[in-house]
Design an enzyme around this catalytic site. Structure first.
Site, PDB file in Angstrom:
ATOM      1  N   HIS A   1       6.795   3.555  10.155  1.00  0.00           N
ATOM      2  CA  HIS A   1       6.047   3.864   8.828  1.00  0.00           C
ATOM      3  C   HIS A   1       7.221   3.463   7.577  1.00  0.00           C
ATOM      4  O   HIS A   1       6.892   3.030   6.314  1.00  0.00           O
ATOM      5  CB  HIS A   1       5.928   5.423   8.382  1.00  0.00           C
ATOM      6  CG  HIS A   1       5.505   5.578   7.039  1.00  0.00           C
ATOM      7  ND1 HIS A   1       4.228   5.054   6.564  1.00  0.00           N
ATOM      8  CD2 HIS A   1       5.772   6.498   5.898  1.00  0.00           C
ATOM      9  CE1 HIS A   1       3.998   5.575   5.361  1.00  0.00           C
ATOM     10  NE2 HIS A   1       5.087   6.351   4.954  1.00  0.00           N
TER      11      HIS A   1
ATOM     12  N   ASP B   1       4.532   3.369   1.032  1.00  0.00           N
ATOM     13  CA  ASP B   1       3.945   4.852   1.057  1.00  0.00           C
ATOM     14  C   ASP B   1       2.992   5.153  -0.333  1.00  0.00           C
ATOM     15  O   ASP B   1       2.457   4.576  -0.648  1.00  0.00           O
ATOM     16  CB  ASP B   1       4.847   5.797   1.232  1.00  0.00           C
ATOM     17  CG  ASP B   1       4.565   7.235   1.824  1.00  0.00           C
ATOM     18  OD1 ASP B   1       3.958   7.489   2.689  1.00  0.00           O
ATOM     19  OD2 ASP B   1       4.725   8.326   0.988  1.00  0.00           O
TER      20      ASP B   1
END
Length: 320
Positions: A297, A103
């Site tokens: 994610h 991320d």
């Protein structure tokens, strides 16, 4: 919450102190977390990497957990964040490191490799592909691209707004956010939002947690953000333009050995499909480039075994 074999301490770097979690001895591997996470997002990676003969270090990035939290919004631009990590290599007594990020930690890892090839001997990224500096200023382009729509990064941009929503009930907000971006959620089924909507209204609270996120895990994250607040973490999103201005003339190619790993259902991969396709042009020694089916994610938390296999395969390839 302690994690077996992992110890924590605060260390000085780039004019601040970062809390680090570490395990093992040997060549240095730095693991950089993203939003809204903590060193703890790498909990499944410490033992396998330490057992393979590496000194594994995962900092709480600036603004998070037990690390320092400068007040100024500008203190969270990617140039400063990158300097934290490069300084950490020296502080820990090493000449170089392998840097891996997820991320927000991914662009930081890429930037460390891009700007400091003498300090970063290899680089890995989860979820966010490498993108060279944009030819256009980011925020005006983002506002135009998402005109008339809700986009979380635009919502995060106004100081105090997202903080208030998250901090009103941090546990529920984190629960919704983490589950929303995981592989169990069909992103196309989420309620449509307009440009003036908030983040969580209309987003149902998950009745159960997915297998990769336990109640104890959620308790840990909740306690971290109840202590640290959300201002620092959200400030990362408020510095796109400043980082862009500070990196004028930046190099475009990464030549160190690199790997990339993401979930096939990761919304970032869907949004950044063009960058993902172009990445091998700019990352010229991309040894591994894989997408894991069925996950979203939170790569290293949703698929720890697959993530560990890729990291260990990469380290074996570069170190023999």
């Amino acid at each position: 919450m302690s994690w077996p074999g992992v110890s924590e301490r605060r260390v000085a770097t780039n004019g601040i102190e970062l809390n680090i979690a570490e395990a093992g001895q040997g060549p240095l591997v730095l693991l950089l977390h993203g939003f809204p996470e903590s060193w703890y997002s790498w909990r499944h990676q410490f033992k396998p990497l330490a057992d393979a003969g590496y000194h594994v270090v995962a900092p709480d990035m600036r603004g998070y957990g037990k690390s320092d939290k400068p007040h100024e919004i500008e203190a969270y631009n990617q140039v400063e964040v990158r300097k934290d990590i490069i300084g950490l290599i020296d502080t820990l007594g090493y000449d170089e490191a392998v840097v891996i990020g997820h991320d927000w930690g991914a662009p930081t890892a890429w930037a460390c490799a891009l700007h400091h090839p003498d300090k970063v001997r290899a680089v890995g990224a989860l979820s966010v592909p490498f993108m060279p500096r944009s030819p256009v200023q980011p925020m005006p382009a983002m506002r135009e691209m998402f005109k008339g729509q809700f986009f979380y990064q635009l919502y995060f941009f106004e100081p105090g707004v997202a903080e208030a929503e998250f901090e009103a009930d941090i546990r529920t907000a984190l629960k919704k956010f983490l589950v929303m971006a995981g592989g169990e959620t069909d992103l196309t089924s989420l309620p449509a939002k307009g440009p003036d909507d908030d983040m969580f209204s209309g987003l149902p609270e998950p009745k159960t947690l997915p297998p990769w996120l336990s109640e104890d895990d959620l308790d840990f994250y909740t306690a971290e953000f109840e202590r640290s607040g959300m201002r620092g973490p959200l400030n990362y999103y408020r510095n796109h333009d400043l980082a862009w201005k500070l990196t004028e003339g930046a190099p475009e190619h990464i030549d160190q050995p690199a790997f990339f790993l993401a979930g096939l259902k990761d919304g970032v991969i869907m949004m950044a499909a063009e960058a993902y396709q172009a990445m091998p042009t700019y990352v010229r020694d991309l040894r591994i480039n894989e997408l894991i089916p069925g996950i979203g994610h939170w790569t290293q938390q949703e698929a720890p075994e697959e993530t560990n296999k890729v990291i260990l395969r990469f380290l074996k390839e570069i170190d023999g």
